[in-house]
Design a protein around this motif. Sequence first.
Motif, PDB file in Angstrom:
ATOM      1  N   ILE A   1      38.535  48.051  43.300  1.00 56.80           N
ATOM      2  CA  ILE A   1      39.113  46.728  43.024  1.00 56.80           C
ATOM      3  C   ILE A   1      38.923  46.313  41.570  1.00 56.80           C
ATOM      4  CG2 ILE A   1      38.902  45.931  45.417  1.00 56.80           C
ATOM      5  CD1 ILE A   1      36.559  44.130  44.299  1.00 56.80           C
ATOM      6  N   GLN A   2      38.737  47.303  40.705  1.00 54.26           N
ATOM      7  CA  GLN A   2      38.469  47.027  39.294  1.00 54.26           C
ATOM      8  C   GLN A   2      39.519  46.129  38.657  1.00 54.26           C
ATOM      9  OE1 GLN A   2      37.531  50.547  37.136  1.00 54.26           O
ATOM     10  NE2 GLN A   2      38.152  49.695  35.185  1.00 54.26           N
ATOM     11  N   SER A   3      40.768  46.329  39.001  1.00 54.80           N
ATOM     12  CA  SER A   3      41.818  45.519  38.376  1.00 54.80           C
ATOM     13  C   SER A   3      41.804  44.075  38.869  1.00 54.80           C
ATOM     14  CB  SER A   3      43.195  46.140  38.614  1.00 54.80           C
ATOM     15  OG  SER A   3      43.464  46.230  39.989  1.00 54.80           O
ATOM     16  N   TYR A   4      41.145  43.814  39.997  1.00 53.32           N
ATOM     17  CA  TYR A   4      41.088  42.463  40.559  1.00 53.32           C
ATOM     18  C   TYR A   4      39.674  41.889  40.567  1.00 53.32           C
ATOM     19  CZ  TYR A   4      45.508  44.168  42.342  1.00 53.32           C
ATOM     20  OH  TYR A   4      46.752  44.714  42.443  1.00 53.32           O
ATOM     21  N   ALA A   5      38.726  42.583  39.949  1.00 56.52           N
ATOM     22  CA  ALA A   5      37.318  42.205  40.067  1.00 56.52           C
ATOM     23  C   ALA A   5      37.030  40.798  39.549  1.00 56.52           C
ATOM     24  CB  ALA A   5      36.429  43.218  39.350  1.00 56.52           C
ATOM     25  N   VAL A   6      37.648  40.413  38.443  1.00 58.47           N
ATOM     26  CA  VAL A   6      37.400  39.081  37.896  1.00 58.47           C
ATOM     27  C   VAL A   6      37.919  38.021  38.856  1.00 58.47           C
ATOM     28  CG1 VAL A   6      37.889  37.528  35.984  1.00 58.47           C
ATOM     29  CG2 VAL A   6      37.414  39.930  35.535  1.00 58.47           C
ATOM     30  N   TRP A   7      39.127  38.218  39.357  1.00 63.23           N
ATOM     31  CA  TRP A   7      39.691  37.286  40.333  1.00 63.23           C
ATOM     32  C   TRP A   7      38.822  37.259  41.589  1.00 63.23           C
ATOM     33  CZ3 TRP A   7      41.167  37.861  45.360  1.00 63.23           C
ATOM     34  CH2 TRP A   7      41.827  36.769  45.926  1.00 63.23           C
ATOM     35  N   PHE A   8      38.411  38.429  42.057  1.00 65.86           N
ATOM     36  CA  PHE A   8      37.605  38.520  43.269  1.00 65.86           C
ATOM     37  C   PHE A   8      36.278  37.785  43.097  1.00 65.86           C
ATOM     38  CE2 PHE A   8      34.610  40.690  46.115  1.00 65.86           C
ATOM     39  CZ  PHE A   8      35.267  40.512  47.323  1.00 65.86           C
ATOM     40  N   GLY A   9      35.623  37.985  41.945  1.00 65.97           N
ATOM     41  CA  GLY A   9      34.359  37.295  41.682  1.00 65.97           C
ATOM     42  C   GLY A   9      34.529  35.789  41.654  1.00 65.97           C
ATOM     43  N   GLY A  10      35.617  35.327  41.016  1.00 65.40           N
ATOM     44  CA  GLY A  10      35.905  33.890  40.994  1.00 65.40           C
ATOM     45  C   GLY A  10      36.178  33.360  42.385  1.00 65.40           C
ATOM     46  N   SER A  11      36.859  34.164  43.184  1.00 64.50           N
ATOM     47  CA  SER A  11      37.170  33.782  44.560  1.00 64.50           C
ATOM     48  C   SER A  11      35.896  33.639  45.392  1.00 64.50           C
ATOM     49  CB  SER A  11      38.089  34.835  45.186  1.00 64.50           C
ATOM     50  OG  SER A  11      38.218  34.651  46.560  1.00 64.50           O
ATOM     51  N   VAL A  12      34.988  34.582  45.234  1.00 68.12           N
ATOM     52  CA  VAL A  12      33.715  34.522  45.969  1.00 68.12           C
ATOM     53  C   VAL A  12      32.914  33.300  45.536  1.00 68.12           C
ATOM     54  CG1 VAL A  12      31.488  35.677  46.291  1.00 68.12           C
ATOM     55  CG2 VAL A  12      33.599  36.999  46.412  1.00 68.12           C
ATOM     56  N   ALA A  13      32.855  33.070  44.216  1.00 64.11           N
ATOM     57  CA  ALA A  13      32.111  31.908  43.716  1.00 64.11           C
ATOM     58  C   ALA A  13      32.724  30.610  44.237  1.00 64.11           C
ATOM     59  CB  ALA A  13      32.086  31.903  42.195  1.00 64.11           C
ATOM     60  N   ALA A  14      34.048  30.498  44.203  1.00 59.71           N
ATOM     61  CA  ALA A  14      34.722  29.273  44.626  1.00 59.71           C
ATOM     62  C   ALA A  14      34.622  29.040  46.129  1.00 59.71           C
ATOM     63  CB  ALA A  14      36.193  29.314  44.213  1.00 59.71           C
TER      64      ALA A  14
END
Length: 138
Positions: A92-105
């Motif tokens: 999920i490297q291409s989506y990792a930043v979005w994924f991390g933000g999603s988990v935090a939110a």
Amino acid sequence: MQIFFHPEMYSADFSTPLPELIDSCVQSAPIDTRRALYKNIVLSGGTTMFKDFHKRLQNNIKKIVDERVAETNAHHHVEVKPVEVNVVTHPIQSYAVWFGGSVAASSHEFFECCHTKEDYEEHGASICRTSTVFKGMY
């Protein structure tokens, strides 16, 4: 999680090569954490998706680290163990930043760290420079 990248510490034009920047960040960490950091350099999004980017980055960082170890061994007449460098890629490297933000939110604590529209309207844009997460100005 610790954030190591502080742009104000480096040249304003971002001309420092990435391997040197990563090495500098790791070297600024406490000495007992450096080996673990070198073994877990994780890539996410953007230009990290170029073909074989992780291999080139790993080789370049490894070269810097190996030169430092050899210099230490030569100058101090000690035998420092080699440092393992590992640049990690993942599906999920291409989506990792979005994924991390999603988990935090999605955490219930997230809204305790946010500024509301009302806060913004009351205090103005300067409120964006403070964060309860980082305890003050950043």
